[in-house]
Design an enzyme around this catalytic site. Structure first.
Site, PDB file in Angstrom:
ATOM      1  NE  ARG A  68      -2.527   1.155   3.690  1.00 23.45           N
ATOM      2  CZ  ARG A  68      -3.309   0.992   4.755  1.00 23.45           C
ATOM      3  NH1 ARG A  68      -4.561   0.616   4.599  1.00 23.45           N
ATOM      4  NH2 ARG A  68      -2.841   1.164   5.962  1.00 23.45           N
TER       5      ARG A  68
ATOM      6  CB  SER B 222     -12.085  -1.726   2.390  1.00 18.58           C
ATOM      7  OG  SER B 222     -10.693  -1.876   2.303  1.00 18.58           O
TER       8      SER B 222
ATOM      9  CE  LYS C 109      -7.038   3.411   5.137  1.00 13.14           C
ATOM     10  NZ  LYS C 109      -7.942   2.621   4.254  1.00 13.14           N
TER      11      LYS C 109
END
Lengths: 217, 217
Positions: free
Chosen positions: B40, B109, B138
């Site tokens: 990511r 997700s 996050k």
């Protein structure tokens, strides 16, 4: 759709659209003479970029002009764009070429002679010579090539040169005269009150200068 | 490589790596028991993301674990990753599915039951249930699902659930007990002084709890 015509190459920028939809601006711009559209989204999500690219794909398909996607090979593939435009920090040209269909247009930005030669050698279909003049719409660019730099680039590579950066009706002819095959503009059309008129004027200048150039050859 | 094993699913984050290379961390983490790696990169250029994905593709291929790319279908295709993981603002699942090769893993997700059901219906291979607990890595996430939310999601869909968000050795067993098929971690491994040990402990807890669960069935 035949060979790509880079004569008047519009690069989108939603930040300059003053709330108008980019699809409307593109429709007007193509009616005025834009020959190729590049959708560029430098912020925001993949989803938003994809949705914008889809809208512009529908418009450009209807109007019969090429659509190129900036940077994102996946979005170009998803919307069946005619190709991608790659900056120096995007995918390498051969990687994008391998991921796209046969006949895909792969354009590349070059800020120097060396980058232009490298791009040609790597198989680019055209070069975005960038920036020709100083420009307010991109702040991360190298120092301007100027007309002399553009002439040198023209002498160094054989593939089409699309000049970008600070181009407007006041300097369009001299950029073509320096050897550009096309002019790429952002604010000169996107931020114009009347994108159709702005495109029409630019296109007339380009066509007139190309005609003059061809007569001289 | 057979069926994917999501038991211990590492998500990379260069910001947490304290200057160590992600390839080294992944090597250690896989030696400790990580079964799947997601690369990511939420900032930086396409080129940088591609280079990182290439390094991790080489490492994961050698070690025989799956590599999934976050968001970027083009990068996943370029490095021949095993699949992509899509957030709600990334490409729609069927678009990514269509661009990838046969047998590609497409994960999604989900922050709610509705999103989980939608993802399953759209053909996702697994769901990243996010976030289970509050998490510092996050900041754009929805409110935590909690263990009750995870149990409800487990009851609502049939595809594998990979729980993510605030998971560490102290809560790993209860998350598996709530119905997760795997645990995804970022800081618990990437920021650990000894990624191998951190992964090993997590993997032991996961395996022990799965064993207990299977015995009870």
């Amino acid at each position: 759709m035949g060979a790509p015509d880079y004569s008047l190459y519009l690069v989108t920028d939603r930040g300059l659209a003053s709330g108008r939809s980019m699809a409307d601006i593109v429709r007007e711009a193509v009616a005025g003479g834009v020959t190729c559209v590049q959708v560029r989204e430098k912020s925001g999500s993949t989803r938003k970029f994809l949705e914008e690219a889809r809208r512009l794909r529908a418009v450009t398909r209807t109007l019969g002009v090429f659509l190129i996607v900036n940077d994102r090979v996946d979005i170009a593939l998803a919307v069946e764009a005619d190709g991608v435009h790659l900056g120096q920090q995007d995918m390498p040209i051969p990687v994008a070429r391998r991921l796209g269909p046969l006949g895909w247009i792969v354009g590349a930005s070059a800020e120097s002679l060396e980058q232009a030669r490298d791009a040609e050698e790597a198989g680019a279909d055209y070069i975005g010579a960038s920036p020709v003049f100083a420009t307010p719409t991109k702040t991360d660019t190298a120092s301007p090539l100027g007309l002399a730099g553009l002439r040198a680039m023209r002498a160094a590579v054989k593939i089409p040169l699309v000049a970008i950066g600070g181009i407007h009706a006041g300097n369009a002819r001299e950029v073509i005269r320096a050897g550009a095959d096309g002019l790429a503009v952002v604010s000169s059309i996107v931020a114009a009150k009347e994108p159709l008129k702005a495109a029409k004027l630019l296109r007339q200048l380009i066509d007139a200068e190309k005609k003059r150039r061809n007569h001289n050859i």
